[in-house]
Design a protein around this motif. Structure first.
Motif: not given
Ligand code: SAM
Length: 285
Positions: A180, A185, A214-215, A218, A239-241
């Motif tokens: 991560k 970004r 990752f939240g 996410h 996984c992507s914020e």
């Protein structure tokens, strides 16, 4: 672990099931510092790569795995420039990544150089991308290599063996966090997260660990059928914020891809994230 008769190879899975193929010739066998490496010629699957008795790559179906590991993330991020592949010594994921002209660099971090050598020799089509001038090799433990990067990569692809031996560390949360932190970004990472049918606990632990790292929401698992893998139904987790890949606006395939892909397309992308009830229930548990 595997049982070999003089004409059949079997991968024994969990001591209770076997996945077998008839082979016409054993082309290679050797033990590297990390694992036993075998290559077979088979009438049904073409050439097959076996590592420590497990199916890794077959000429017949590895395109499904490699396209689904790579293209959902590349489509989600859009014009990725810097890509890292961890594991993936067969070169199949790299071969998919270098199909994007916008990619400026693709680093392959594979712990076992012998796997790369063997796949260059016996799987020239799968590993063809390794010859692209944008590709750099690193023969290191991916969990160590990744530590040096912060905000560096647009896409990280974790194409590991199972969570045993050198692959074990790639299923642990410190590694997830390091991946991560290595993303810029708007970047995305994809992890192969095993079979929800035959490796339920590993799958659930991996998805929950990625979700925790990752939240919430996410880390999005998605599925594809890889006939030569135990139970065939296979999972990846994107996984992507920044993006929700399951609800990305429909993208058309760039012209340069539509001709040289054999599995992935926008409809496959969105349907892959539609999880069956039994998978939803195990993740909700
Ligand atoms: N598609 C296959 C699958 O889903 O099982 C994986 C293919 S690829 C051959 C897996 C590679 O991961 C192997 O070549 C292995 O050497 C490499 N690998 C395992 N642990 C690693 C680590 N800690 N760092 C880098 N590469 C690793």
């Amino acid at each position: 672990m595997s049982i070999k008769s003089d004409q059949w190879f079997s991968e024994i899975f969990g001591g209770t099931t076997a996945f077998s193929f008839l082979f016409s010739k054993k082309l290679y066998e050797s033990k590297s510092h990390f694992q036993n490496i075998e290559v077979y010629e088979t009438p049904a699957l073409g050439r097959v790569l076996i590592l420590d008795g497990c199916f890794m790559v077959t000429e017949a179906d590895s395109f499904i795995y490699h396209e689904m590991l790579v293209h959902p993330a590349m489509a989600t991020v859009g014009n990725a420039k810097k890509v890292l592949v961890i594991g993936g010594g067969d070169g199949g994921a790299v071969t998919e990544v270098v199909k994007y002209p916008d990619v400026e660099s693709c680093t392959l971090c594979e712990i076992d150089p012998m796997v790369v050598e063997v796949c260059r020799e016996f799987f020239p089509h799968v590993s063809s991308g390794l010859n692209d001038p944008r590709v750099t090799f690193v023969n290191e433990d991916g969990a160590r290599f990744i530590q040096q990067f912060k905000g560096e990569f647009d896409v990280v692809l974790v194409d590991s063996t199972d969570p045993v031996g050198p692959g074990e560390v790639l299923f642990q949360e410190p590694f997830y966090l390091a991946v991560k932190e290595s993303l810029r970004r708007g970047g995305a990472a994809v992890f192969q997260t095993e079979s929800p049918l035959f490796m339920r606990d590993v799958f659930v632990k991996a998805v929950k660990g990625l979700d925790g790292t990752f939240g919430r929401d996410h880390a999005k698992p998605f599925l594809a059928t890889i006939p030569s893998y135990p139970g065939a139904l296979w999972s990846f987790t994107l996984c992507s914020e920044a993006f929700d890949p399951a609800h990305q606006k429909t993208r058309t395939l760039p012209p340069h891809l539509s001709t040289n892909l054999n599995y992935y397309n926008p409809e496959i992308h969105f349907s892959a994230f539609a999880l069956p009830q039994f998978v939803r229930k195990m993740l909700a548990g």
